[in-house]
Design an enzyme around this catalytic site. Sequence first.
Site, PDB file in Angstrom:
ATOM      1  N   CYS A 342       0.801  -1.167  -0.030  1.00  0.00           N
ATOM      2  CA  CYS A 342       0.037  -0.174   0.003  1.00  0.00           C
ATOM      3  C   CYS A 342       0.900   1.398  -0.179  1.00  0.00           C
ATOM      4  CB  CYS A 342      -0.997  -0.161   1.181  1.00  0.00           C
ATOM      5  SG  CYS A 342      -2.492   0.859   0.577  1.00  0.00           S
ATOM      6  N   HIS A 468      -3.718  -4.961   0.599  1.00  0.00           N
ATOM      7  CA  HIS A 468      -3.209  -5.587   1.809  1.00  0.00           C
ATOM      8  C   HIS A 468      -3.139  -7.132   1.873  1.00  0.00           C
ATOM      9  CE1 HIS A 468      -2.510  -1.861   4.228  1.00  0.00           C
ATOM     10  NE2 HIS A 468      -3.535  -1.225   3.394  1.00  0.00           N
ATOM     11  N   GLU A 470      -1.527  -9.130   3.781  1.00  0.00           N
ATOM     12  CA  GLU A 470      -1.315  -9.616   4.982  1.00  0.00           C
ATOM     13  C   GLU A 470      -2.596 -10.106   5.569  1.00  0.00           C
ATOM     14  OE1 GLU A 470      -0.956  -6.231   4.285  1.00  0.00           O
ATOM     15  OE2 GLU A 470      -1.638  -5.009   5.896  1.00  0.00           O
TER      16      GLU A 470
HETATM   17  N1  GLN Z   1      -2.065   6.478   3.246  1.00  0.00           N
HETATM   18  C1  GLN Z   1      -2.047   5.906   1.643  1.00  0.00           C
HETATM   19  C2  GLN Z   1      -3.615   6.198   1.031  1.00  0.00           C
HETATM   20  O1  GLN Z   1      -4.622   6.448   1.587  1.00  0.00           O
HETATM   21  C3  GLN Z   1      -1.957   4.585   1.882  1.00  0.00           C
HETATM   22  C4  GLN Z   1      -2.872   3.820   2.911  1.00  0.00           C
HETATM   23  C5  GLN Z   1      -2.171   2.431   3.333  1.00  0.00           C
HETATM   24  O2  GLN Z   1      -1.122   2.273   3.387  1.00  0.00           O
HETATM   25  N2  GLN Z   1      -3.267   1.736   3.692  1.00  0.00           N
HETATM   26  O3  GLN Z   1      -3.863   5.899  -0.171  1.00  0.00           O
END
Ligand code: GLN
Length: 507
Positions: A342, A468, A470
């Site tokens: 992300c 994500h 994970e």
């Molecule tokens: N802050 C970034 C976004 O909102 C990444 C979010 C994250 O890593 N879950 O796109």
Amino acid sequence: MKHIFVTGGVVSSLGKGLTSAAIGMILERRGLKVSMQKLDPYINVDPGTMSPYQHGEVYVLDDGAETDLDLGHYERYTQARLNRFSNYTTGKIYSEVIARERRGDYLGSTVQVIPHITDAIKDAIRNGVAPGTDVAITEVGGTVGDIESLPFIEAIRQFALDLPVGDVMFVHLTLLPYLRASGEMKTKPTQQSVGKLREIGIQPDVLICRTELPMTDDMARKISLFCNVRREAVIEERDVEFSIYEVPTMLVKAGLDRIIARRLGLPVEVETDLSDWNRMIEDLRHTTDTCEIAVVGKYTALHDEGCDGLLIPGGFGERGVEGKIKAIQHARETGLPFFGICLGMQCATIEFARNVLHLEGANTQELDPHSPHPVIHLMPDQANVHEKGGTMRLGACDCDLVPGSLAHRLYGADAIRERHRHRFEYNNDYRARFEAAGFATSGVNPQRDLVEIVELRNHPFFIGVQFHPEFKSKPLHPHPVFDGFVAAALAHARGAHREGKPERSRA
Ligand code: GLN
């Protein structure tokens, strides 16, 4: 269908979520189908707006629900299917009741904690049960005796009253503190916390006692006597030496599986088969292959560190981003295995834009809304959203994999579904330039043409994912990208920086 309610006493952080998940696993390993649910007594509608320091990381489900991290334990330990009905908070319960009141559903009556809030909690418990469930396990967050927990504890008492005797059992998790000065373990906090439960009208059927040192038979007898719980149902759960994955086996050794079966009238002459799980723990215990992974949350002097892989996890806001970008540059230039999740993927994109494409000032609009090169940007549908709760791209989305890519080889599939939680996206205006320079797109969301996976062509292992992964990795089914990353790091540790087919890791 049977219900188990898990409450906790004395202190928080006893591992109630883990113990609940372990109970779920034990019952599944006796051939039963379980549901898992968590009730949280805080007023936030969900934990999505809370800092991880407040309440741990947010866990995202397929349907996009932002939930308590204990639901991660449930998914890693059991096959239970979780959705937005698997986690309720005080805030969610109250907002439903207040919405009903405004609609006029209670016309003429005074809306009160009992029965209206407790009824809504009982409905929530029923909503959390998947069809075909044999045993529904509901964990009540917080500690018995807290003001906030009271409506939940009252509701589970009523819930049991509505069902036949023998269909509901209460498991209470407690702490036996060890006093170093006097060299003894104390049962009084346990007695008092069970006292609190009994005041409301709940008699626990099982006490699971968290301890640092072994619980003697004398202590167990004393607890049994004062707490009115049968001796064999006073169960020790000692701090594990090696891994939290030992908890289910430990509880089975203590006889919890049979006690539950007997209490709920479930088949008793069944073996709890944890053999594959125990094999996994033994493998972990005896593995000699090791590698060092640097997880960069803020600036780390990577060059002096000597690691075999760089992992940049998700995150929000500015802290440490420039340091993460420097660390990624190092990994890109030296062939160090890299895995960005992300925000980590977004940082890799910014790094490549700045240092390879020479797009000066390239950034994400999250950190620099006026960047001349917003390589990570806000999609139009997000730009007008001003509410913060539940408004990100959330939950499982489709992703098509590009044949021949690292991602495609790792997954061994053409299409996948992974869970998201972010606002910002890879900017397609720059895609052609990235691709031409070797920063390839290897996964795309087909519905909205969003870049989901990026990777470097001439690098042993360099991958960034917008989602994500994970959330879908389990001890017995490690996620393919984590698996491939660890294998690449192990190869790095052995000094073999080879390209080609990713190995399967054993670590
Ligand atoms: N802050 C970034 C976004 O909102 C990444 C979010 C994250 O890593 N879950 O796109």
